[in-house]
Design a protein around this motif. Structure first.
Motif, PDB file in Angstrom:
ATOM      1  N   SER A  34       0.876  -1.175   0.000  1.00 32.81           N
ATOM      2  CA  SER A  34       0.000   0.000   0.000  1.00 32.81           C
ATOM      3  C   SER A  34       0.912   1.223   0.000  1.00 32.81           C
ATOM      4  CB  SER A  34      -0.956  -0.014   1.203  1.00 32.81           C
ATOM      5  OG  SER A  34      -0.293   0.389   2.372  1.00 32.81           O
ATOM      6  N   ARG A  35       0.323   2.415   0.060  1.00 33.13           N
ATOM      7  CA  ARG A  35       1.175   3.611  -0.001  1.00 33.13           C
ATOM      8  C   ARG A  35       2.094   3.687   1.219  1.00 33.13           C
ATOM      9  NH1 ARG A  35      -3.724   7.581  -0.818  1.00 33.13           N
ATOM     10  NH2 ARG A  35      -4.294   6.208   0.901  1.00 33.13           N
ATOM     11  N   ASN A 203     -14.358   1.624   5.634  1.00 28.97           N
ATOM     12  CA  ASN A 203     -13.866   2.928   5.196  1.00 28.97           C
ATOM     13  C   ASN A 203     -14.981   3.995   5.186  1.00 28.97           C
ATOM     14  OD1 ASN A 203     -13.367   4.953   2.887  1.00 28.97           O
ATOM     15  ND2 ASN A 203     -11.355   4.163   3.414  1.00 28.97           N
TER      16      ASN A 203
HETATM   17  P1  NDP Z   1      -9.543   0.852   4.724  1.00 30.47           P
HETATM   18  O1  NDP Z   1      -9.719   2.309   4.541  1.00 30.47           O
HETATM   19  O2  NDP Z   1      -9.467   0.271   6.109  1.00 30.47           O
HETATM   20  O3  NDP Z   1      -8.223   0.375   3.963  1.00 30.47           O
HETATM   21  C1  NDP Z   1      -7.938   0.794   2.659  1.00 30.47           C
HETATM   22  C2  NDP Z   1      -6.519   0.330   2.327  1.00 30.47           C
HETATM   23  O4  NDP Z   1      -6.246   0.716   0.989  1.00 30.47           O
HETATM   24  C3  NDP Z   1      -5.455   0.938   3.200  1.00 30.47           C
HETATM   25  O5  NDP Z   1      -4.560  -0.067   3.596  1.00 30.47           O
HETATM   26  C4  NDP Z   1      -4.755   1.948   2.299  1.00 30.47           C
HETATM   27  O6  NDP Z   1      -3.394   1.994   2.649  1.00 30.47           O
HETATM   28  C5  NDP Z   1      -4.966   1.307   0.928  1.00 30.47           C
HETATM   29  N1  NDP Z   1      -4.975   2.309  -0.140  1.00 30.47           N
HETATM   30  C6  NDP Z   1      -5.776   3.393  -0.256  1.00 30.47           C
HETATM   31  N2  NDP Z   1      -5.451   4.100  -1.346  1.00 30.47           N
HETATM   32  C7  NDP Z   1      -4.420   3.434  -1.939  1.00 30.47           C
HETATM   33  C8  NDP Z   1      -3.646   3.664  -3.086  1.00 30.47           C
HETATM   34  N3  NDP Z   1      -3.816   4.750  -3.861  1.00 30.47           N
HETATM   35  N4  NDP Z   1      -2.662   2.789  -3.396  1.00 30.47           N
HETATM   36  C9  NDP Z   1      -2.440   1.690  -2.617  1.00 30.47           C
HETATM   37  N5  NDP Z   1      -3.148   1.415  -1.512  1.00 30.47           N
HETATM   38  C10 NDP Z   1      -4.124   2.285  -1.176  1.00 30.47           C
HETATM   39  O7  NDP Z   1     -10.706   0.149   3.871  1.00 30.47           O
HETATM   40  P2  NDP Z   1     -11.476  -1.208   4.221  1.00 30.47           P
HETATM   41  O8  NDP Z   1     -10.484  -2.260   4.536  1.00 30.47           O
HETATM   42  O9  NDP Z   1     -12.573  -0.902   5.154  1.00 30.47           O
HETATM   43  O10 NDP Z   1     -12.159  -1.532   2.799  1.00 30.47           O
HETATM   44  C11 NDP Z   1     -11.408  -2.155   1.767  1.00 30.47           C
HETATM   45  C12 NDP Z   1     -12.308  -2.429   0.571  1.00 30.47           C
HETATM   46  O11 NDP Z   1     -13.324  -3.364   0.931  1.00 30.47           O
HETATM   47  C13 NDP Z   1     -13.033  -1.197   0.025  1.00 30.47           C
HETATM   48  O12 NDP Z   1     -12.972  -1.232  -1.370  1.00 30.47           O
HETATM   49  C14 NDP Z   1     -14.468  -1.387   0.494  1.00 30.47           C
HETATM   50  O13 NDP Z   1     -15.384  -0.770  -0.372  1.00 30.47           O
HETATM   51  C15 NDP Z   1     -14.572  -2.900   0.413  1.00 30.47           C
HETATM   52  N6  NDP Z   1     -15.664  -3.486   1.225  1.00 30.47           N
HETATM   53  C16 NDP Z   1     -16.432  -4.449   0.635  1.00 30.47           C
HETATM   54  C17 NDP Z   1     -17.452  -5.036   1.345  1.00 30.47           C
HETATM   55  C18 NDP Z   1     -18.205  -6.170   0.734  1.00 30.47           C
HETATM   56  O14 NDP Z   1     -18.984  -6.819   1.451  1.00 30.47           O
HETATM   57  N7  NDP Z   1     -18.040  -6.495  -0.518  1.00 30.47           N
HETATM   58  C19 NDP Z   1     -17.790  -4.627   2.714  1.00 30.47           C
HETATM   59  C20 NDP Z   1     -16.865  -3.668   3.275  1.00 30.47           C
HETATM   60  C21 NDP Z   1     -15.858  -3.105   2.521  1.00 30.47           C
HETATM   61  P3  NDP Z   1      -2.433   3.262   2.404  1.00 30.47           P
HETATM   62  O15 NDP Z   1      -3.103   4.449   2.995  1.00 30.47           O
HETATM   63  O16 NDP Z   1      -1.146   2.842   3.061  1.00 30.47           O
HETATM   64  O17 NDP Z   1      -2.260   3.372   0.918  1.00 30.47           O
END
Ligand code: NDP
Length: 424
Positions: A34-35, A203
């Motif tokens: 991730s970032r 999120n």
């Molecule tokens: P979080 O906000 O907890 O985590 C998001 C992660 O993505 C972080 O580790 C962040 O790390 C990384 N990230 C964000 N932007 C970037 C980028 N540009 N490049 C690389 N990494 C990135 O989110 P959740 O874990 O709560 O949700 C994750 C996914 O799951 C989402 O897409 C959400 O919509 C989906 N979801 C699906 C559900 C389902 O039932 N289908 C239910 C709940 C969630 P960093 O900042 O270090 O980059």
């Protein structure tokens, strides 16, 4: 024996990664990226002593396809698991195509900037033609179908709980319980209490965008033509008594799997999605919306540019931190109405998950758990060749049996009710 590149290390990804590490015979090597690499490394250090899975970490900004391509070329994975945010879906799919790697995610594409004029043009046209105005839809990713087919690559979309398991339940019901399914109600109940007046379970930006949007459902007119019906946000409310949770208010929302199920369940006439919310959550959300805190439009504040919803995210509890304080259960599933052997039939297929049990097992609350486990199981289906179909596909397009078996094995068994109370 396979190698997976996992992008994202947040609440959901953490569960998926921990589960991958319990299954080293499939996930023999993973790279967490991730970032902020330090977050990935912290998790890797926690897991390395107790798993045979070889874990490496990397820093990547997945907003740009070339960054992801560079990492794929270095790491050479068999599958890229996108468990970052829906904003990155297209960039990661582009990189997978360039490098010849299979792809999966947990949520369909939506743009971070909904004021981008190029995106707006397509969006406005879709709203008019389709009749629903959610910012997310499958068209962007379905546009990659031919490219993935030609490349012989599988893209698995939306392998979380809903979307994800909800669609596997539909495929299972069609395969084993019905000749035809006419109506599907997907019910998502979170009976958990984290003790905060307001917090989101995943999120905040993605969650609040989804919940504050107009609701919509799939319906069929007297000539048999299916169409969307859109309603103001939270304007259809029902009360339902959920097994192991009790009575809850639930509201009709737009949800992404309705769009694919309407295409993939032959003869289906109505599909609705309901989610439970407490009054405190709704009051806070309305107030935040009214004062502009849910806006994604940047504003100038004391010489600095800030995005209100991102500022709000910084104030709210981190969803990953809710685990120790959340008590109660989730109950998520589908009620079906249709026919079997010429007779009318109803059937309810659902999972109940206990927040504290999840916390004891993996240190996470049940929302992250119920999403992370299917993400890992979906990845396992692709990596073991059980779900191998070149193109871009949603979960209901695959055989549900091995997936549901894996869900049971890794913590999400299902329950059935052959005489459920229906939602009016
Ligand atoms: P979080 O906000 O907890 O985590 C998001 C992660 O993505 C972080 O580790 C962040 O790390 C990384 N990230 C964000 N932007 C970037 C980028 N540009 N490049 C690389 N990494 C990135 O989110 P959740 O874990 O709560 O949700 C994750 C996914 O799951 C989402 O897409 C959400 O919509 C989906 N979801 C699906 C559900 C389902 O039932 N289908 C239910 C709940 C969630 P960093 O900042 O270090 O980059």
């Amino acid at each position: 024996m396979a190698r997976a590149l996992i992008i994202g290390c947040g609440a959901v990804a953490t569960v998926a990664i921990k589960k991958c590490c319990t299954c080293s015979e499939v996930f023999s090597e993973i790279c967490i990226a991730s970032r902020h690499r330090e977050n990935c490394e912290k998790l890797a250090q926690e897991l390395r002593p107790n798993t045979k899975t070889v874990i490496t970490t990397a820093a990547v900004d997945a907003d740009k396809a070339e960054n992801v391509s560079k990492l794929i070329k270095e790491y050479k994975p068999d599958l890229v698991m996108n468990i970052a945010l829906p904003y990155q879906d297209l960039a990661i799919m582009d990189a997978c195509l360039e490098c010849g790697v299979n792809y999966m995610d947990t949520a369909n594409y939506e743009p971070e900037n909904i004021d981008d004029p190029e995106w707006r043009k397509v969006y406005d046209k879709r709203c008019k033609e389709q009749g629903f105005s959610a910012y997310f839809d499958y068209s962007w990713q379905w546009a990659y179908k031919e490219k993935f087919e030609k490349a012989g690559l599988t893209a698995l979309l939306g392998s979380g709980f809903d979307p994800g398991v909800s669609q596997a339940y539909c495929a299972y019901a069609l395969k084993h319980q019905f000749d035809t399914i006419e109506e599907i109600d997907i019910l998502d109940c979170n009976g958990g209490d984290h003790g905060y007046k307001f917090a989101t379970n995943f999120n905040p930006e993605i969650n609040l965008r989804e919940v504050s949007a107009p609701g919509s459902y799939w319906d069929t007119d007297e000539n048999g033509k299916g169409h969307w019906v859109e309603i103001p946000a939270m304007s259809i409310k029902r009360e339902y008594v959920f097994d192991e949770v009790g009575k809850k208010d639930m509201y009709l929302l737009h949800h992404e799997e309705i769009e694919s199920l309407a295409q993939n369940i032959p003869g289906v006439k109505r599909i609705r999605f309901f989610m439970t919310f407490g009054q405190s959550y709704l009051d806070h959300m309305r107030c935040l919306e009214d004062v502009g805190m849910l806006s994604t439009q940047p504003i100038k504040f004391q010489g600095q540019e800030i995005v209100p919803i991102q500022f709000l995210k910084a104030l709210l509890p981190d969803p990953a931190s809710l685990g120790p304080r959340t008590v109660g259960k989730t109950n998520i599933g589908c009620i079906f109405k249709g026919t079997k052997d010429g007779k009318p039939k109803t059937y309810y297929l659902y999972n109940v998950c206990d927040h504290q049990e999840c916390y004891k097992e993996l240190g996470s609350q049940a929302i992250a758990y119920t999403t992370g486990v299917p993400a890992m199981c979906g990845a396992m289906m692709v990596l073991t060749g059980k779900w191998n179909k070149p193109g871009v596909h949603t979960v209901e397009e695959f055989d549900p049996d091995p997936f549901m078996e894996a869900l049971t094995k890794y913590g999400l068994p299902w329950k059935e009710n052959f005489n459920p109370v229906l939602v009016d």
